[in-house]
Design a protein around this motif. Structure first.
Motif, PDB file in Angstrom:
ATOM      1  N   LYS A 179     -10.217  16.438   2.766  1.00 29.89           N
ATOM      2  CA  LYS A 179     -11.244  17.165   2.398  1.00 29.89           C
ATOM      3  C   LYS A 179     -12.661  16.593   2.454  1.00 29.89           C
ATOM      4  O   LYS A 179     -13.739  17.163   1.697  1.00 29.89           O
ATOM      5  N   GLY A 180     -12.578  15.306   2.608  1.00 27.80           N
ATOM      6  CA  GLY A 180     -13.985  14.590   2.517  1.00 27.80           C
ATOM      7  C   GLY A 180     -14.448  14.196   1.063  1.00 27.80           C
ATOM      8  O   GLY A 180     -15.639  14.097   0.772  1.00 27.80           O
ATOM      9  N   GLU A 181     -13.593  14.306   0.166  1.00 28.27           N
ATOM     10  CA  GLU A 181     -13.867  14.082  -1.301  1.00 28.27           C
ATOM     11  C   GLU A 181     -13.657  12.537  -1.745  1.00 28.27           C
ATOM     12  O   GLU A 181     -12.851  11.937  -0.993  1.00 28.27           O
ATOM     13  N   GLY A 182     -14.269  12.128  -2.828  1.00 31.66           N
ATOM     14  CA  GLY A 182     -14.022  10.892  -3.246  1.00 31.66           C
ATOM     15  C   GLY A 182     -15.030   9.668  -2.447  1.00 31.66           C
ATOM     16  O   GLY A 182     -15.402  10.155  -1.287  1.00 31.66           O
ATOM     17  N   ASP A 183     -14.326   8.415  -2.883  1.00 36.18           N
ATOM     18  CA  ASP A 183     -14.918   7.276  -2.094  1.00 36.18           C
ATOM     19  C   ASP A 183     -13.905   7.041  -0.749  1.00 36.18           C
ATOM     20  O   ASP A 183     -12.845   6.929  -1.478  1.00 36.18           O
ATOM     21  N   GLU A 184     -14.244   7.139   0.182  1.00 37.76           N
ATOM     22  CA  GLU A 184     -13.024   6.779   1.468  1.00 37.76           C
ATOM     23  C   GLU A 184     -12.785   5.577   1.430  1.00 37.76           C
ATOM     24  O   GLU A 184     -11.386   5.404   1.432  1.00 37.76           O
ATOM     25  N   THR A 185     -13.458   4.486   1.217  1.00 35.41           N
ATOM     26  CA  THR A 185     -12.889   3.139   1.145  1.00 35.41           C
ATOM     27  C   THR A 185     -12.046   2.934   0.124  1.00 35.41           C
ATOM     28  O   THR A 185     -11.049   2.411   0.244  1.00 35.41           O
ATOM     29  N   PHE A 186     -12.266   3.411  -0.943  1.00 31.11           N
ATOM     30  CA  PHE A 186     -11.472   3.257  -2.081  1.00 31.11           C
ATOM     31  C   PHE A 186     -10.313   3.878  -2.134  1.00 31.11           C
ATOM     32  O   PHE A 186      -9.099   3.492  -2.202  1.00 31.11           O
ATOM     33  N   LEU A 187     -10.321   5.192  -1.425  1.00 35.29           N
ATOM     34  CA  LEU A 187      -8.775   5.766  -1.297  1.00 35.29           C
ATOM     35  C   LEU A 187      -8.186   5.211  -0.141  1.00 35.29           C
ATOM     36  O   LEU A 187      -6.973   5.070  -0.117  1.00 35.29           O
ATOM     37  N   LYS A 188      -8.689   4.432   1.071  1.00 34.65           N
ATOM     38  CA  LYS A 188      -8.022   4.223   1.938  1.00 34.65           C
ATOM     39  C   LYS A 188      -7.367   2.591   1.483  1.00 34.65           C
ATOM     40  O   LYS A 188      -6.243   2.370   1.964  1.00 34.65           O
ATOM     41  N   ASN A 189      -8.058   2.208   0.701  1.00 33.16           N
ATOM     42  CA  ASN A 189      -7.341   0.880  -0.202  1.00 33.16           C
ATOM     43  C   ASN A 189      -6.167   1.203  -0.807  1.00 33.16           C
ATOM     44  O   ASN A 189      -5.343   0.531  -0.849  1.00 33.16           O
ATOM     45  N   LYS A 190      -6.357   2.301  -1.449  1.00 35.10           N
ATOM     46  CA  LYS A 190      -5.270   2.946  -2.385  1.00 35.10           C
ATOM     47  C   LYS A 190      -4.002   2.991  -1.280  1.00 35.10           C
ATOM     48  O   LYS A 190      -2.742   2.861  -1.696  1.00 35.10           O
ATOM     49  N   LEU A 191      -4.401   3.601   0.005  1.00 45.72           N
ATOM     50  CA  LEU A 191      -3.286   3.956   0.788  1.00 45.72           C
ATOM     51  C   LEU A 191      -2.539   2.694   1.337  1.00 45.72           C
ATOM     52  O   LEU A 191      -1.414   2.431   1.649  1.00 45.72           O
ATOM     53  N   ILE A 192      -3.277   1.627   1.561  1.00 44.50           N
ATOM     54  CA  ILE A 192      -2.881   0.275   2.064  1.00 44.50           C
ATOM     55  C   ILE A 192      -2.074  -0.243   0.851  1.00 44.50           C
ATOM     56  O   ILE A 192      -1.147  -0.940   1.175  1.00 44.50           O
ATOM     57  N   THR A 193      -2.405  -0.281  -0.456  1.00 48.52           N
ATOM     58  CA  THR A 193      -1.647  -0.949  -1.451  1.00 48.52           C
ATOM     59  C   THR A 193      -0.306  -0.124  -1.663  1.00 48.52           C
ATOM     60  O   THR A 193       0.829  -0.699  -2.049  1.00 48.52           O
ATOM     61  N   ALA A 194      -0.412   1.212  -1.334  1.00 45.87           N
ATOM     62  CA  ALA A 194       1.009   2.045  -1.324  1.00 45.87           C
ATOM     63  C   ALA A 194       1.910   1.526  -0.332  1.00 45.87           C
ATOM     64  O   ALA A 194       3.126   1.539  -0.502  1.00 45.87           O
ATOM     65  N   ASP A 195       1.229   1.473   0.808  1.00 47.78           N
ATOM     66  CA  ASP A 195       2.160   0.961   2.022  1.00 47.78           C
ATOM     67  C   ASP A 195       2.852  -0.450   1.490  1.00 47.78           C
ATOM     68  O   ASP A 195       4.007  -0.707   1.751  1.00 47.78           O
ATOM     69  N   PHE A 196       2.051  -1.290   0.845  1.00 47.44           N
ATOM     70  CA  PHE A 196       2.622  -2.644   0.477  1.00 47.44           C
ATOM     71  C   PHE A 196       3.738  -2.336  -0.335  1.00 47.44           C
ATOM     72  O   PHE A 196       4.782  -2.863  -0.326  1.00 47.44           O
ATOM     73  N   TYR A 197       3.469  -1.670  -1.492  1.00 46.33           N
ATOM     74  CA  TYR A 197       4.553  -1.199  -2.293  1.00 46.33           C
ATOM     75  C   TYR A 197       5.589  -0.640  -1.823  1.00 46.33           C
ATOM     76  O   TYR A 197       6.676  -1.240  -2.210  1.00 46.33           O
TER      77      TYR A 197
END
Length: 596
Positions: A548-566
């Motif tokens: 949706k183009g909401e929020g800080d994209e870099t922050f959100l992509k980093n959240k996904l990278i960390t989820a993948d690690f988990y």
């Protein structure tokens, strides 16, 4: 010297985007908690903790508290820091407005508590224990007691403690010997000794209100004969002014491994005047209000120490030059690369990050459940929220504190030999962290509470609701190609937890040692599945916001990278934990006691 920066971006993402606090603005406690108000409070708390609390952390540890002739003096700077805390109105943030509190959500209070602990654990404990006492007095006190004590406790003019442990009894409170002798005026004379009393004596407040477990003369033996009493350091007159000094004194303070800046006291009660709170012989029920509050607070301590240790380790890893990257130089203008290029350093930092962000989501979600249990108009919603909090409290206390120790240790490891040196502050984080798995009920006790009390509670309805909550997320999202891998992994882990639960039901009753041997592993299995649930849901939210183009994209992509690690590096541990649960008691109990 270590540093601390409040994780405001993550907290705001969780409160506004992930948990969406605004959906509850029809409830009294959330009505004033607009996004702008929440952000303003978080920002001011960050300033207080970063600029006032944190600079005193290392010096407070080195100086410690001073005890002389029953008087305890806190480290240099603590009185002024506490004064600024009180003047900012922080103590009464979530308190009942009827007695001078601000009535804001417990969820917000938990976020503030995390900042305070991360910045200065020892200092944060002084007002932290007061919070639990106010909840207990509010729940169990008479109208007169609430009117007399809550305003001064909410204002921070007075502080409070919890007095359970005695020299001969810790977990087994049924053995306590502290006596309460009834007096003609309705008060009681309290006589006995309590040990390990955090913030039991200090110079930050003009009065200290002790909540004390004692046995009324002639009461039954065991926990069925325990009552709870309010025993103030100075007796309080009817108009709220302070009267004469009560018969309670500090006999000594402990020399400890960590949290040196918080006074851990031996308190001697010599015919001190006490006031019954709640019913006679029902003290354990009343005290559990404070103990459960404290157990959630201790879980936050594990999260908070992990956060501050991780911040300093990550900063050091980005700066420290040592060796070359396995794939070739990343810093060709220097003789070495920063150690953050090395996969093993990344492994430690990613493990900490995945724990911290998942645990913070769990902690703040729990705050929402507490608020719902107190304020939602629908009784079924209140009951379900309360059941989920009760079920997960031992998980939060145990897993978050164990991982707090492990995270601090991993962070120290990133520093190499420098981590072992006091100058960098990492050894203090590790020393401080080690108490959390011990106090407020050891983590072994938490595990036994989970399987012995919480799983069978209400015929198993709370744990069924917990399973259904996770399954609902899976069913709603596993058809989404972008979320499929998360949901499939979570479903497998949930299946392992459900199978382990069934094994306990079938084998724990026939041989109680099977339950005892499995308890620790089962609790950790539930913790990993729980964090997996929050990581899957955070990944869902992050992908939705990006689309949706909401929020800080870099922050959100980093959240996904960390989820993948988990999901690739941590959640698979559930397979081994199920095997350990189902191994039973025989391998644990086989060795003769004399052989140890």
């Amino acid at each position: 010297m270590p540093s601390y920066n409040a994780p405001l971006k993550d907290m705001k993402f969780l409160l506004h985007d992930f948990l969406n606090l605004q959906q509850y603005n029809n409830l009294p406690t959330f009505q004033e908690a607009s996004p702008d108000m929440v952000d303003a409070i978080l920002d001011e708390a960050a300033k207080l903790t970063e600029n006032v609390f944190q600079p005193l952390n290392q010096s407070g540890d080195e100086e410690g508290c001073h005890w002389e002739n029953g008087v305890v003096t806190t480290p240099k700077g603590f009185k002024d820091a506490y004064r600024q805390y009180v003047e900012g109105g922080w103590q009464g943030l979530t308190g009942d407005p009827e007695y001078g509190g601000q009535g804001l959500p417990q969820t917000l209070g938990l976020a503030i508590s995390e900042m305070m602990i991360a910045a200065n654990w020892g200092l944060a404990m002084y007002p932290g224990l007061t919070k639990g006492a106010t909840e207990t007095i509010h729940a169990w006190g008479t109208e007169e007691q609430k009117a007399l004590y809550l305003p001064k406790l909410y204002s921070g003019e007075w502080s409070a403690t919890m007095n359970l442990t005695e020299p001969h009894c810790g977990t087994d409170l049924g053995l306590l010997r502290t006596k309460a002798e009834p007096q003609p005026d309705g008060t009681y004379k309290i006589t006995g000794t309590k040990i390990f009393i955090s913030a039991g004596e200090h110079d930050l407040t003009e009065n200290i209100v002790h909540l004390v477990l004692a046995r009324i003369t002639g009461a039954p033996e065991g926990t069925k004969g325990i009552s709870l009493f309010i025993v103030p350091k100075f007796r309080v007159n009817e108009d709220g002014s302070l009267g004469e000094r009560n018969g309670v004194s500090c006999g000594s303070i402990e020399k400890k491994m960590g949290i040196h800046s918080n006074a851990t006291c031996v308190l001697n009660y010599d015919g001190a005047t006490g006031y019954l709170i709640g019913e006679e012989n029902k003290g354990m029920r009343a005290m559990f209000t404070m103990m459960n509050e404290a157990r959630l607070g201790v879980g936050l301590q594990g999260l908070a120490i992990a956060e501050v240790a991780q911040q300093n380790a990550a900063a050091y890893a980005r700066d420290r030059l040592q060796g070359r990257a396995l794939t070739g130089p990343k810093n060709p203008d220097s003789k070495a690369d920063p150690i953050i290029v090395h996969p093993d350093v990344r492994r430690m930092l990613m493990t900490n990050r995945a724990f911290i962000e998942g645990a913070r989501a769990l902690a703040l979600w729990t705050g929402v459940q507490i608020d719902l249990s107190h304020h939602h108009p629908d009784e079924k919603v209140r009951e379900r929220a309360d059941d989920l909090v009760a079920l997960l409290t031992p998980v939060i206390k145990s897993y978050l504190t164990d991982q707090g120790v492990e995270s601090a240790s991993r962070a120290l490891q990133c520093f190499g030999g420098h981590g072992y040196i006091r100058e960098w502050g990492m050894e203090q984080f590790l020393r401080d962290s080690r108490i959390a798995p011990i106090y407020e009920g050891t983590n072994g006790v938490q595990a036994m509470d989970l399987i012995g009390r919480k799983l069978p509670a209400k015929g198993g309805e709370p744990v069924k609701a917990y399973f259904a909550m996770i399954q609902k997320l899976i069913e709603e999202n596993k058809g989404n190609a972008e979320l499929k891998s998360y949901m499939e992994s979570l479903e497998k882990a949930l299946g392992r937890l459900q199978a382990a639960t069934m094994w306990l039901m079938q084998n724990g009753m026939s041989n109680p040692d099977n339950a005892g041997a499995a308890a620790h592993y089962y609790l950790n299995l539930m913790a990993l599945v729980t964090l997996g649930y929050f990581w899957a849901d955070m990944a869902r939210k992050a992908k939705e916001m990006i689309s949706k183009g909401e929020g800080d994209e870099t922050f959100l992509k980093n959240k996904l990278i960390t989820a993948d690690f988990y999901f690739t590096n941590i959640l698979p541990e559930t397979a081994a934990l199920r095997v350990k649960v189902e191994a039973g008691a025989d391998p644990v109990m086989a060795l003769d006691a004399e052989a140890f």
